[in-house]
Scaffold this active site. Sequence first.
Site, PDB file in Angstrom:
ATOM      1  N   PHE A 156       0.802  -1.096  -0.067  1.00 56.94           N
ATOM      2  CA  PHE A 156      -0.113  -0.115  -0.008  1.00 56.94           C
ATOM      3  C   PHE A 156       0.631   1.303  -0.052  1.00 56.94           C
ATOM      4  O   PHE A 156       0.372   2.118  -0.327  1.00 56.94           O
ATOM      5  CB  PHE A 156      -0.946  -0.057   1.394  1.00 56.94           C
ATOM      6  N   LYS A 180      -1.390  -7.667  -9.061  1.00 60.58           N
ATOM      7  CA  LYS A 180      -2.431  -7.822  -7.874  1.00 60.58           C
ATOM      8  C   LYS A 180      -1.932  -6.722  -6.820  1.00 60.58           C
ATOM      9  O   LYS A 180      -1.325  -6.821  -6.075  1.00 60.58           O
ATOM     10  CB  LYS A 180      -2.329  -9.070  -7.229  1.00 60.58           C
ATOM     11  N   ARG A 184      -5.729  -2.342  -0.081  1.00 63.72           N
ATOM     12  CA  ARG A 184      -5.906  -1.100   0.524  1.00 63.72           C
ATOM     13  C   ARG A 184      -5.736   0.257  -0.181  1.00 63.72           C
ATOM     14  O   ARG A 184      -6.247   1.069  -0.154  1.00 63.72           O
ATOM     15  CB  ARG A 184      -4.898  -0.872   1.692  1.00 63.72           C
ATOM     16  N   SER A 233       5.389  -7.027   3.180  1.00 57.22           N
ATOM     17  CA  SER A 233       5.905  -7.251   4.719  1.00 57.22           C
ATOM     18  C   SER A 233       6.880  -8.661   4.660  1.00 57.22           C
ATOM     19  O   SER A 233       6.650  -9.506   3.906  1.00 57.22           O
ATOM     20  CB  SER A 233       5.015  -7.300   5.710  1.00 57.22           C
ATOM     21  N   CYS A 288       9.625   1.760   3.243  1.00 56.09           N
ATOM     22  CA  CYS A 288      10.723   0.625   3.496  1.00 56.09           C
ATOM     23  C   CYS A 288      12.053   1.101   3.746  1.00 56.09           C
ATOM     24  O   CYS A 288      12.838   0.608   4.261  1.00 56.09           O
ATOM     25  CB  CYS A 288      10.472  -0.497   2.470  1.00 56.09           C
ATOM     26  N   GLU A 386       9.391  -4.137  12.986  1.00 54.14           N
ATOM     27  CA  GLU A 386       9.182  -3.228  11.940  1.00 54.14           C
ATOM     28  C   GLU A 386       7.847  -2.686  12.426  1.00 54.14           C
ATOM     29  O   GLU A 386       6.644  -3.301  12.399  1.00 54.14           O
ATOM     30  CB  GLU A 386       8.944  -3.665  10.619  1.00 54.14           C
TER      31      GLU A 386
HETATM   32  P1  NAD Z   1       1.743  -6.528   3.024  1.00 53.54           P
HETATM   33  O1  NAD Z   1       2.752  -7.610   3.187  1.00 53.54           O
HETATM   34  O2  NAD Z   1       0.586  -6.501   4.080  1.00 53.54           O
HETATM   35  O3  NAD Z   1       1.105  -6.526   1.658  1.00 53.54           O
HETATM   36  C1  NAD Z   1       1.717  -6.791   0.554  1.00 53.54           C
HETATM   37  C2  NAD Z   1       0.847  -7.478  -0.524  1.00 53.54           C
HETATM   38  O4  NAD Z   1       0.819  -8.895  -0.189  1.00 53.54           O
HETATM   39  C3  NAD Z   1      -0.532  -6.978  -0.577  1.00 53.54           C
HETATM   40  O5  NAD Z   1      -0.865  -7.056  -2.197  1.00 53.54           O
HETATM   41  C4  NAD Z   1      -1.234  -8.007  -0.126  1.00 53.54           C
HETATM   42  O6  NAD Z   1      -2.859  -8.134  -0.586  1.00 53.54           O
HETATM   43  C5  NAD Z   1      -0.503  -9.314  -0.256  1.00 53.54           C
HETATM   44  N1  NAD Z   1      -0.834  -9.916   1.116  1.00 53.54           N
HETATM   45  C6  NAD Z   1      -0.537  -9.824   2.158  1.00 53.54           C
HETATM   46  N2  NAD Z   1      -0.877 -10.857   3.282  1.00 53.54           N
HETATM   47  C7  NAD Z   1      -0.729 -11.993   2.322  1.00 53.54           C
HETATM   48  C8  NAD Z   1      -0.729 -13.360   2.858  1.00 53.54           C
HETATM   49  N3  NAD Z   1      -0.900 -13.551   3.923  1.00 53.54           N
HETATM   50  N4  NAD Z   1      -0.732 -14.264   1.675  1.00 53.54           N
HETATM   51  C9  NAD Z   1      -0.769 -13.463   0.537  1.00 53.54           C
HETATM   52  N5  NAD Z   1      -0.850 -12.462   0.068  1.00 53.54           N
HETATM   53  C10 NAD Z   1      -0.733 -11.583   0.976  1.00 53.54           C
HETATM   54  O7  NAD Z   1       2.398  -5.251   3.067  1.00 53.54           O
HETATM   55  P2  NAD Z   1       1.750  -3.605   3.270  1.00 53.54           P
HETATM   56  O8  NAD Z   1       1.387  -3.815   4.636  1.00 53.54           O
HETATM   57  O9  NAD Z   1       0.894  -3.638   2.069  1.00 53.54           O
HETATM   58  O10 NAD Z   1       3.022  -3.032   2.873  1.00 53.54           O
HETATM   59  C11 NAD Z   1       4.103  -2.567   3.707  1.00 53.54           C
HETATM   60  C12 NAD Z   1       5.258  -3.435   3.929  1.00 53.54           C
HETATM   61  O11 NAD Z   1       5.649  -3.578   2.530  1.00 53.54           O
HETATM   62  C13 NAD Z   1       6.240  -3.084   4.993  1.00 53.54           C
HETATM   63  O12 NAD Z   1       6.561  -4.299   5.562  1.00 53.54           O
HETATM   64  C14 NAD Z   1       7.347  -2.398   4.185  1.00 53.54           C
HETATM   65  O13 NAD Z   1       8.567  -2.436   4.710  1.00 53.54           O
HETATM   66  C15 NAD Z   1       7.221  -3.556   2.949  1.00 53.54           C
HETATM   67  N6  NAD Z   1       7.769  -2.792   1.771  1.00 53.54           N
HETATM   68  C16 NAD Z   1       9.073  -3.200   1.504  1.00 53.54           C
HETATM   69  C17 NAD Z   1       9.827  -2.728   0.263  1.00 53.54           C
HETATM   70  C18 NAD Z   1      10.973  -3.148  -0.013  1.00 53.54           C
HETATM   71  O14 NAD Z   1      11.450  -2.670  -1.205  1.00 53.54           O
HETATM   72  N7  NAD Z   1      11.562  -4.012   0.742  1.00 53.54           N
HETATM   73  C19 NAD Z   1       8.943  -1.496  -0.399  1.00 53.54           C
HETATM   74  C20 NAD Z   1       7.718  -1.192   0.048  1.00 53.54           C
HETATM   75  C21 NAD Z   1       7.164  -1.714   1.082  1.00 53.54           C
END
Ligand code: NAD
Length: 486
Positions: A156, A180, A184, A233, A288, A386
């Site tokens: 998001f 996908k 949010r 995450s 991130c 985090e």
């Molecule tokens: P999230 O992991 O909750 O969601 C990311 C994606 O995964 C979404 O599309 C979501 O629908 C999907 N998802 C979530 N739970 C899932 C599950 N159990 N099974 C399958 N798919 C699932 O992350 P968020 O809250 O949207 O974003 C924030 C996180 O992203 C933070 O941890 C941040 O550090 C990380 N992030 C990392 C980078 C990087 O470059 N390393 C960049 C941006 C964000």
Amino acid sequence: MAQATASSELVPALIGGRWRPASTSTVDEIPDPGSGETIAWLPYSSAEEIEAAVAVAKEALVSWSETPVPQRAQAMFRFKRLLEEREDELAALVTQENGKTLAEAVGEVRRGIEVVDFACGAPTLLMGTNLDQIAAGIDSEIGRFPVGVVVGITPFNFPNMVPLWMIPVALVCGNTFILKPSQRTPLSAVRIGELLEEAGLPPGVFNIVHGANDAVNALISHSDVAAVSFVGSAGVARYIYRESALHGKRVQALGGAKNHIVVMNDADMEQSIPALVSSAFGAAGQRCLAGSVAVGVGAVGDEMVRQIVARAETLRVGRGSDPQSEMGPVIRDERRQELLGYIKEANGQGAKLVSDGRGVGPAEGFFLGPTVFDDVTPDMKLWRDELFGPVLAVVRAADIDEAIRVLNRSTYGNMASIFTSSGKNAREFRRRADAGMLGVNIGVAAPMAFFPFGGHKESFYGDLHATGMDAIYFYTSTKVTISRWF
Ligand code: NAD
């Protein structure tokens, strides 16, 4: 999950050039985090719709992968022009669905466009290599070819930029794509799809499905999907990596972070403190690359904390759409409640609350002001987890060795930065700090799209990082041909 009303917008999916809202009865409310008001409703895609998206992407692959590379690049030139023409509109949409300030949203959109710039160079980037006469009368060459149907799963916090880390490079390499987006923040993804269509992309080359775990599981286990790019995450990244690999996919999974910023005695404080505060509280700490742990080395610690607090408390917290705002809300009220839980717990564990963001910001929307804890130690959750919000932990270290030891203890390794005027310190740091992205006198070590982006340890699962040449390698398969002519 909630019931859609006729008056609000239903966010459409895109399958084979057809825009229509997905058909399941699971419908998420999409609020503006700055006001809490509903801006749209998101129906989740059904298993059949996901199956259809993979089928059209597979079909479109036949002609797209045969489209000459310069023509694929031309589509990206047109896409780039459209993104630039609509920059303000795209930024406003990011602010509306994510909450970050307009200035931050403009920065995000520009960073995304840089990836398109990079992808426009495909005819050069996709060149292979050869060696004539590798043996008598025999030549050998390496060529790059599309991998197939690529799936992108995005978070998001950068609803425009993170999809653009993936889409332009994957497409220009001759793959077809299914996005996908975060459930949010799905609106920017839809706008990207519309602009790709306007840029002349054939139907089925780029598709969007919506949903959460079920949609992701269907995509990463599908036999016609070749590669998976994930950003989100850490726990989910690990899961995506494992499950995708289990199903034989090529996978890159960028995960969470706990980024340390080390401030040395010899740092230029006038430059360092604004950069540190902006790193910690920009985008309400939901980056991130957010600096979430400040490490004060030696005697500079007290002065560092004093200056951080003084500056953090002047930040104007408000709706991202208000040009006066310097920090927006967090993404959802549940997230804010979790952060409040961390603050309460840390208070009772010996960490010292030196700036309290509770109650700061407008009453409507999901606001939490800049919060700073001093005297945090590596046995506390505040140091370990985090938090992904505007909460900064301050750790003290006696010298650079201890500072590097502390940051290397983190299970994450996305970014680490040092503020110093000593080349020796900077060099030590560059060699010994275990993180994928390093900053020297930089608060957010985000390079241009021309370099790869990714972390170490639990911040990244896979081999090839996002963007730069890593992305070209990730989205192509090589073939080595050895030939002899009689
Ligand atoms: P999230 O992991 O909750 O969601 C990311 C994606 O995964 C979404 O599309 C979501 O629908 C999907 N998802 C979530 N739970 C899932 C599950 N159990 N099974 C399958 N798919 C699932 O992350 P968020 O809250 O949207 O974003 C924030 C996180 O992203 C933070 O941890 C941040 O550090 C990380 N992030 C990392 C980078 C990087 O470059 N390393 C960049 C941006 C964000």
